[in-house]
Structure formats: structure tokens, C-alpha cells
Design a protein around this motif. Sequence first.
Motif, PDB file in Angstrom:
ATOM      1  N   LYS A 177      -2.975  12.603  -2.765  1.00  0.00           N
ATOM      2  CA  LYS A 177      -2.025  13.422  -3.524  1.00  0.00           C
ATOM      3  C   LYS A 177      -0.973  13.921  -2.557  1.00  0.00           C
ATOM      4  CE  LYS A 177      -0.512  15.380  -7.322  1.00  0.00           C
ATOM      5  NZ  LYS A 177       0.824  15.675  -6.832  1.00  0.00           N
ATOM      6  N   ASP A 178       0.289  13.826  -2.987  1.00  0.00           N
ATOM      7  CA  ASP A 178       1.424  14.270  -2.174  1.00  0.00           C
ATOM      8  C   ASP A 178       1.444  13.602  -0.793  1.00  0.00           C
ATOM      9  OD1 ASP A 178       2.294  15.964  -4.222  1.00  0.00           O
ATOM     10  OD2 ASP A 178       0.958  17.558  -3.561  1.00  0.00           O
ATOM     11  N   GLY A 179       1.129  12.319  -0.795  1.00  0.00           N
ATOM     12  CA  GLY A 179       1.229  11.538   0.432  1.00  0.00           C
ATOM     13  C   GLY A 179       0.101  11.729   1.413  1.00  0.00           C
ATOM     14  N   GLU A 180      -0.918  12.486   1.050  1.00  0.00           N
ATOM     15  CA  GLU A 180      -2.023  12.767   1.969  1.00  0.00           C
ATOM     16  C   GLU A 180      -3.359  12.416   1.342  1.00  0.00           C
ATOM     17  OE1 GLU A 180      -1.788  16.868   2.927  1.00  0.00           O
ATOM     18  OE2 GLU A 180       0.063  16.687   4.099  1.00  0.00           O
ATOM     19  N   VAL A 234      -3.900   9.487  -6.842  1.00  0.00           N
ATOM     20  CA  VAL A 234      -4.197   8.068  -6.679  1.00  0.00           C
ATOM     21  C   VAL A 234      -5.551   7.947  -5.991  1.00  0.00           C
ATOM     22  CG1 VAL A 234      -3.458   5.855  -5.732  1.00  0.00           C
ATOM     23  CG2 VAL A 234      -1.734   7.541  -6.441  1.00  0.00           C
ATOM     24  N   LEU A 235      -6.462   7.187  -6.612  1.00  0.00           N
ATOM     25  CA  LEU A 235      -7.772   6.953  -6.025  1.00  0.00           C
ATOM     26  C   LEU A 235      -7.906   5.482  -5.661  1.00  0.00           C
ATOM     27  CD1 LEU A 235      -8.298   9.783  -7.300  1.00  0.00           C
ATOM     28  CD2 LEU A 235     -10.644   9.024  -7.687  1.00  0.00           C
ATOM     29  N   VAL A 236      -8.224   5.221  -4.403  1.00  0.00           N
ATOM     30  CA  VAL A 236      -8.339   3.855  -3.908  1.00  0.00           C
ATOM     31  C   VAL A 236      -9.802   3.549  -3.620  1.00  0.00           C
ATOM     32  CG1 VAL A 236      -7.635   2.231  -2.117  1.00  0.00           C
ATOM     33  CG2 VAL A 236      -6.036   4.006  -2.882  1.00  0.00           C
ATOM     34  N   ASN A 237     -10.247   2.414  -4.112  1.00  0.00           N
ATOM     35  CA  ASN A 237     -11.587   1.913  -3.827  1.00  0.00           C
ATOM     36  C   ASN A 237     -11.469   0.799  -2.795  1.00  0.00           C
ATOM     37  OD1 ASN A 237     -14.169   0.841  -3.806  1.00  0.00           O
ATOM     38  ND2 ASN A 237     -14.005  -0.093  -5.840  1.00  0.00           N
ATOM     39  N   LEU A 238     -11.909   1.082  -1.549  1.00  0.00           N
ATOM     40  CA  LEU A 238     -11.996   0.037  -0.527  1.00  0.00           C
ATOM     41  C   LEU A 238     -13.336  -0.654  -0.733  1.00  0.00           C
ATOM     42  CD1 LEU A 238     -10.702   1.939   2.658  1.00  0.00           C
ATOM     43  CD2 LEU A 238      -9.391   0.614   0.993  1.00  0.00           C
ATOM     44  N   THR A 239     -13.290  -1.822  -1.301  1.00  0.00           N
ATOM     45  CA  THR A 239     -14.516  -2.456  -1.757  1.00  0.00           C
ATOM     46  C   THR A 239     -15.049  -3.477  -0.754  1.00  0.00           C
ATOM     47  OG1 THR A 239     -15.534  -3.483  -3.695  1.00  0.00           O
ATOM     48  CG2 THR A 239     -13.371  -4.313  -3.017  1.00  0.00           C
ATOM     49  N   SER A 240     -16.272  -3.898  -0.992  1.00  0.00           N
ATOM     50  CA  SER A 240     -16.980  -4.779  -0.074  1.00  0.00           C
ATOM     51  C   SER A 240     -16.466  -6.205  -0.137  1.00  0.00           C
ATOM     52  CB  SER A 240     -18.473  -4.739  -0.419  1.00  0.00           C
ATOM     53  OG  SER A 240     -19.156  -5.840   0.125  1.00  0.00           O
ATOM     54  N   MET A 241     -16.482  -6.877   1.023  1.00  0.00           N
ATOM     55  CA  MET A 241     -16.098  -8.285   1.062  1.00  0.00           C
ATOM     56  C   MET A 241     -17.155  -9.122   0.342  1.00  0.00           C
ATOM     57  SD  MET A 241     -15.446 -10.713   4.401  1.00  0.00           S
ATOM     58  CE  MET A 241     -17.080 -10.369   5.050  1.00  0.00           C
ATOM     59  N   TYR A 273       0.822  -1.218   0.000  1.00  0.00           N
ATOM     60  CA  TYR A 273       0.000   0.000   0.000  1.00  0.00           C
ATOM     61  C   TYR A 273       0.854   1.265   0.000  1.00  0.00           C
ATOM     62  CZ  TYR A 273      -4.211   2.763   0.925  1.00  0.00           C
ATOM     63  OH  TYR A 273      -5.261   3.640   0.828  1.00  0.00           O
ATOM     64  N   ALA A 274       1.852   1.318   0.869  1.00  0.00           N
ATOM     65  CA  ALA A 274       2.678   2.537   0.971  1.00  0.00           C
ATOM     66  C   ALA A 274       3.394   2.818  -0.344  1.00  0.00           C
ATOM     67  CB  ALA A 274       3.680   2.397   2.119  1.00  0.00           C
ATOM     68  N   ARG A 275       3.946   1.779  -0.966  1.00  0.00           N
ATOM     69  CA  ARG A 275       4.692   1.977  -2.207  1.00  0.00           C
ATOM     70  C   ARG A 275       3.771   2.307  -3.381  1.00  0.00           C
ATOM     71  NH1 ARG A 275       6.389  -2.752  -2.810  1.00  0.00           N
ATOM     72  NH2 ARG A 275       5.152  -3.442  -4.594  1.00  0.00           N
ATOM     73  N   GLU A 276       2.652   1.582  -3.491  1.00  0.00           N
ATOM     74  CA  GLU A 276       1.770   1.722  -4.656  1.00  0.00           C
ATOM     75  C   GLU A 276       0.830   2.919  -4.572  1.00  0.00           C
ATOM     76  OE1 GLU A 276       1.942   0.036  -7.384  1.00  0.00           O
ATOM     77  OE2 GLU A 276       3.453  -1.397  -6.716  1.00  0.00           O
ATOM     78  N   VAL A 277       0.594   3.395  -3.356  1.00  0.00           N
ATOM     79  CA  VAL A 277      -0.362   4.500  -3.184  1.00  0.00           C
ATOM     80  C   VAL A 277       0.339   5.755  -2.675  1.00  0.00           C
ATOM     81  CG1 VAL A 277      -2.440   5.292  -1.977  1.00  0.00           C
ATOM     82  CG2 VAL A 277      -2.298   2.930  -2.801  1.00  0.00           C
ATOM     83  N   THR A 278       0.834   5.695  -1.459  1.00  0.00           N
ATOM     84  CA  THR A 278       1.396   6.901  -0.824  1.00  0.00           C
ATOM     85  C   THR A 278       2.569   7.459  -1.621  1.00  0.00           C
ATOM     86  OG1 THR A 278       0.791   5.911   1.304  1.00  0.00           O
ATOM     87  CG2 THR A 278       2.158   7.886   1.352  1.00  0.00           C
ATOM     88  N   GLU A 279       3.503   6.600  -2.015  1.00  0.00           N
ATOM     89  CA  GLU A 279       4.678   7.093  -2.742  1.00  0.00           C
ATOM     90  C   GLU A 279       4.307   7.584  -4.144  1.00  0.00           C
ATOM     91  OE1 GLU A 279       7.832   4.235  -2.720  1.00  0.00           O
ATOM     92  OE2 GLU A 279       7.773   3.973  -0.524  1.00  0.00           O
TER      93      GLU A 279
END
Length: 242
Positions: free
Chosen positions: A175-178, A119-126, A106-112
Motif C-alpha cells: 500500500k502506498d508503494g511500500e 495490492v497482494l502478491v503471491n510469490l508462488t512455488s516453482m 512489477y513496478a507498474r502493476e504493483v508498486t504504482e
Amino acid sequence: MDMPVNVPVDNPNADTEWNDILRKHGVIPEKPPSPTPIIEEAILEAQRRAHENRLEDKDLDELDALEDEEDEEFLEQYRKKRLVELSTLQKASVFNQVYPLQKTDYAREVTEVSSHAFVLVNLTSMGGNVESRVLSEIWRQLAPKYGEVKFCEIRADMCIEGYPERNTPTILAYKDGEIRRQFVTLRELNGVRTKIEDVEKVLVDLGAIKEGDLRLRKQDEDDRGDRETNEAEDDDDDDDWD
């Protein structure tokens, strides 16, 4: 001793010789300037700007179609501008797909990555609730369209232990780590009726894409074309019953 004299004035803003005398001697204030010239000037300025920017939202094919109507040198300037815009988009279009995430990455693929791209992340349903399925389909369509934005997806409980199923899907915009924006479920958008243009508006509000982006206009035209086609088919079906 001179005493003030009350001078009768029916209408201090009227254009009369008497009022002119009173204004000259400071008995009544000067008449405020008419707003008409200001309004007319604003209208002319708006018309001038509209004329200057009349080609602003035209793509290359539309510019070519105007060869007989516009000055060739003027058209060429816009062609070069469009080519630069297309080249810039192509260079920035490096993602072009939905990226499945693992918590360890997560840190490498999103935050960095957010240090140089949205970067837009979809936390999807189980269990794959309806809103999660809607958003996953929108992600699939937006990712290749806006390749300069990274669209990611991960099951919420695999990302955050114990994350409530009722809060899915959740959108996290980085964006920019936030985290710049978040949506818990699609309630703030349009619920299960959320469409691509609802998320595109979020992208514009974030600054991930520009408000005048030609890709937005293309979407509107495609939607209109689909509606017109559907309406024509409905008319044909109605004719069959005559």
C-alpha cells in the motif's frame, strides 16, 4: 497539648451512624462511591447502542423483511445507507481477478497501483508445493469477492532470482508503494489448512476491508449453511444403516 486519639473502627466502609460521625470529622476517609450505579449506567448505554445499531449488519433483503417490525422512516435510512455502501463497493471493484505478473511489469502493476489500492502478491512455488496450491485457490476465490483489492501472482524465482523454494508461497501486501505486511509460507496463518477467512482476517488487519464488511458475514453464513447441510447428509447416511 492535644494528643491524637486512636478511635476503634471495625469496618471503615460500613454504613453506620458512628462511621458517619467519624467521616464528618475527618477521622476516617469518605466512603468510596458504589460502583453499582456506574455499572448499571454502562449496561443501559450498551443496550441503547445495541438497539440503535440493531440494523447495522442487515442487507437489503433482511431490511425488507423487517417492514412490519420497524419504523418505516428508520428502515428507509438504513436502506439508503446500504445502497450507498453497495454503490461505493461497485465503483471500487475494478480488479475482480487474479493478475499474473511479469518481472518487467512489477513496478507498474504493483508498486504504482498500490498508491490508490491494496495490492497482494503471491510469490508462488516453482514446483507447485501444497501451500502454494492452497493459496492460489484462495486467491482465485477472494479476487472477485473483494474487487477493490488487487490480487497478483508470480512464480517466486521469476520475480527474485534464486528465491528459495522452501520460502514459498510468500505473501507481500503493498500500500502506498511500500510493503505493509509479508508472510513467508503459510506458517503464520494455518499452514496447509489455511482458509479464506484466515486471509480475510489479514485484509481486515491491514485495513483493506472493514471489520464490519457485510461480505465477511455472508461468508460466515455460507460456511454455517454448508456445515448444516453436511451434518444433515451425515445423519441421512446414518439412518440408512439403522
